[in-house]
Design a protein around this motif. Structure first.
Motif, PDB file in Angstrom:
ATOM      1  N   ASN A 268      81.677 -25.472  42.624  1.00  0.00           N
ATOM      2  CA  ASN A 268      81.916 -24.310  42.062  1.00  0.00           C
ATOM      3  C   ASN A 268      82.313 -23.354  42.856  1.00  0.00           C
ATOM      4  OD1 ASN A 268      80.978 -26.629  40.649  1.00  0.00           O
ATOM      5  ND2 ASN A 268      78.671 -24.847  40.002  1.00  0.00           N
ATOM      6  N   SER A 269      82.143 -22.630  43.628  1.00  0.00           N
ATOM      7  CA  SER A 269      82.697 -21.466  43.973  1.00  0.00           C
ATOM      8  C   SER A 269      84.226 -21.214  45.073  1.00  0.00           C
ATOM      9  CB  SER A 269      82.179 -20.903  44.946  1.00  0.00           C
ATOM     10  OG  SER A 269      80.812 -20.493  44.794  1.00  0.00           O
ATOM     11  N   VAL A 309      85.032 -31.417  37.214  1.00  0.00           N
ATOM     12  CA  VAL A 309      85.289 -31.843  38.239  1.00  0.00           C
ATOM     13  C   VAL A 309      86.285 -32.436  37.240  1.00  0.00           C
ATOM     14  CG1 VAL A 309      86.046 -34.750  38.504  1.00  0.00           C
ATOM     15  CG2 VAL A 309      83.788 -34.175  39.015  1.00  0.00           C
ATOM     16  N   ALA A 310      86.843 -32.569  35.496  1.00  0.00           N
ATOM     17  CA  ALA A 310      87.662 -31.976  35.040  1.00  0.00           C
ATOM     18  C   ALA A 310      88.592 -30.788  35.789  1.00  0.00           C
ATOM     19  CB  ALA A 310      87.364 -32.270  33.729  1.00  0.00           C
ATOM     20  N   ALA A 311      87.791 -30.037  35.528  1.00  0.00           N
ATOM     21  CA  ALA A 311      88.331 -28.586  35.722  1.00  0.00           C
ATOM     22  C   ALA A 311      89.374 -28.170  36.952  1.00  0.00           C
ATOM     23  CB  ALA A 311      87.270 -27.032  35.930  1.00  0.00           C
ATOM     24  N   ALA A 312      88.354 -29.039  38.234  1.00  0.00           N
ATOM     25  CA  ALA A 312      89.161 -29.326  39.348  1.00  0.00           C
ATOM     26  C   ALA A 312      90.202 -29.582  39.332  1.00  0.00           C
ATOM     27  CB  ALA A 312      88.466 -29.498  40.130  1.00  0.00           C
ATOM     28  N   ARG A 335      94.513 -38.526  35.639  1.00  0.00           N
ATOM     29  CA  ARG A 335      93.035 -39.132  36.379  1.00  0.00           C
ATOM     30  C   ARG A 335      91.910 -38.170  35.516  1.00  0.00           C
ATOM     31  NH1 ARG A 335      96.473 -39.305  41.313  1.00  0.00           N
ATOM     32  NH2 ARG A 335      96.174 -37.223  41.890  1.00  0.00           N
ATOM     33  N   MET A 336      92.091 -36.451  35.464  1.00  0.00           N
ATOM     34  CA  MET A 336      91.286 -35.720  35.079  1.00  0.00           C
ATOM     35  C   MET A 336      91.019 -37.000  33.507  1.00  0.00           C
ATOM     36  SD  MET A 336      91.878 -31.911  32.921  1.00  0.00           S
ATOM     37  CE  MET A 336      92.572 -33.329  32.019  1.00  0.00           C
ATOM     38  N   GLN A 337      92.210 -37.495  32.289  1.00  0.00           N
ATOM     39  CA  GLN A 337      91.687 -38.046  31.324  1.00  0.00           C
ATOM     40  C   GLN A 337      90.965 -39.267  31.248  1.00  0.00           C
ATOM     41  OE1 GLN A 337      95.242 -38.584  29.092  1.00  0.00           O
ATOM     42  NE2 GLN A 337      94.034 -36.996  27.807  1.00  0.00           N
ATOM     43  N   ALA A 338      91.295 -40.063  32.486  1.00  0.00           N
ATOM     44  CA  ALA A 338      90.580 -41.390  32.714  1.00  0.00           C
ATOM     45  C   ALA A 338      89.506 -41.058  32.861  1.00  0.00           C
ATOM     46  CB  ALA A 338      91.055 -41.706  34.155  1.00  0.00           C
ATOM     47  N   GLY A 339      88.807 -39.876  33.780  1.00  0.00           N
ATOM     48  CA  GLY A 339      87.293 -39.493  34.129  1.00  0.00           C
ATOM     49  C   GLY A 339      87.053 -39.173  32.502  1.00  0.00           C
ATOM     50  N   LEU A 350      87.783 -31.801  26.257  1.00  0.00           N
ATOM     51  CA  LEU A 350      88.357 -31.834  27.397  1.00  0.00           C
ATOM     52  C   LEU A 350      89.009 -32.337  27.949  1.00  0.00           C
ATOM     53  CD1 LEU A 350      84.367 -31.113  29.495  1.00  0.00           C
ATOM     54  CD2 LEU A 350      85.404 -29.995  28.019  1.00  0.00           C
ATOM     55  N   GLY A 351      89.369 -32.880  27.154  1.00  0.00           N
ATOM     56  CA  GLY A 351      91.293 -33.508  28.148  1.00  0.00           C
ATOM     57  C   GLY A 351      92.410 -33.016  27.013  1.00  0.00           C
TER      58      GLY A 351
END
Length: 373
Positions: A268-269, A309-312, A335-339, A350-351
């Motif tokens: 997170n940091s 993970v989505a934010a990263a 990849r974000m959307q797939a997760g 979130l997507g």
């Protein structure tokens, strides 16, 4: 300097005791209190080692066995609260939301007003992250009412630097939702001052036999780090990037020394610093730090649908877009959307598309897909 620290502190220091606990088999007993105590302790040990899914599994078992128990060694309401926090970090935000509600109800039944208030404030933050403004305000109103009652309680002196921080943090996030960053900054700075004072106060609480429901010292230290992260993000939104970077770099160095690389909080940091460097126009460095955050999340077992993970992935895609690596940026957002697609509600919340994604789509010949964004 931080990359050097990553190599110097790859693992959590003094982890042998936690590792030994994690390897222990559960006791052969039908005593639910003993089982709850065992799984609670083992879940906390898993957290210290960055074993997110074991932490969640053990806390879930502790909550099951500890339901309705309120004693020095087993606090069913606090176990639920810790499980909600673990789900926020490494699991599903909607599961965490349901657990926060359960924790509020459990704390009300056990008459743990402080824990009830803290969970109501944290529920407000969760609703805010999901875009549910009215529900967030209602949860904050509940937390403020409970805090007013706590200010008249006999334990106020013990918790005067702890209890108000929860409500102030929830107020701050709702102000930031409205773009009132300076008002929120004042609250964030007050929270950080209180969190720092509470570190020493908690040592005294832990040494006082008549107090029950005292948070662990590690959790108090983590709350100080969270306050620093939230202040840094607030300053970044005000374009006070040098201040934001200084705060998060100091926090990251301390986190690496205390907990090592492979802890979700360390990720997170790094993600926060990535966001700050992106705003500074340092896109390759921002992408590199987003990569480190993702590596930490994957190796500690954080789920693909996790908000972190989505934010990263979104941060990495933004840096790739700024570097004109259009196809790579599109692939990262996909990849974000797939997760997130593992949960349809999370995907919707979130997507959503953003300008970086739209630009990358347009530059890769997919302008039609970019139009709705």
């Amino acid at each position: 300097d931080l990359l050097a620290a990553l190599k110097a502190y790859p693992d959590a220091p003094n982890a042998d005791a936690a590792a030994a606990l994690v390897r222990q088999a559960p006791p052969k007993t039908d005593d639910v209190r003993k089982l709850a105590a065992f799984y609670w302790e083992r879940g906390r040990a898993a957290q210290r080692l960055g074993l997110v899914q074991q932490q969640i599994a053990d806390l879930r078992k502790a909550a099951e066995h500890g339901q309705g128990i309120s004693s020095k060694d087993v606090e069913g309401d606090r176990i639920l609260a810790e499980l909600a926090g673990a789900e926020i970090q490494g699991g599903n935000l909607l599961t965490a939301l349901a657990l926060r509600r359960q924790a509020i109800d459990a704390a009300a039944r056990s008459k743990s007003l402080g824990l009830q208030m803290a969970n109501a404030a944290l529920l407000a933050e969760l609703y805010s992250r999901l875009g549910e403004r009215k529900l967030a305000q209602a949860a904050l109103d509940e937390a403020e009412t409970l805090l007013a009652a706590l200010q008249r309680s006999r334990n106020w002196g013990w918790y005067q630097h702890n209890w108000p921080t929860w409500v102030s943090e929830a107020r701050a996030i709702l102000l930031e939702d409205e773009g009132k960053y300076q008002e929120a900054e004042s609250l964030r700075r007050r929270v950080l001052t209180d969190r720092e004072a509470d570190i020493e106060m908690n040592k005294q609480r832990l040494a006082t036999a008549e107090l029950i429901g005292v948070p662990s010292q590690e959790s108090v230290l983590m709350h100080r780090g969270r306050a620093e992260t939230l202040l840094a993000l607030n300053l970044a939104k005000q374009e006070r990037l040098v201040e934001a970077e200084a705060i998060i770099r100091k926090q990251l160095d301390r986190t690496l020394r205390a907990r090592g690389r492979y802890r979700p909080g360390t990720g997170n940091s790094f993600l926060t610093l990535s966001r700050v460097l992106y705003e500074e126009g340092r896109y390759p460095e921002a992408r590199q730090l987003a990569d480190i955050a993702l590596d930490i999340y994957v190796k500690t077992g954080v789920l693909p649908e996790s908000a972190f993970v989505a934010a990263a992935r979104r941060a990495r895609a933004a840096a790739l877009t700024a570097e004109a690596r259009w196809a790579d940026a599109v692939a990262e957002m996909e990849r974000m959307q797939a997760g997130l697609a593992r949960d349809a509600v999370l995907l919707a919340k979130l997507g959503r598309g953003d300008l970086n994604w739209a630009l990358a789509l347009a530059r890769t010949g997919r302008a039609g897909e970019a139009m709705p964004m």
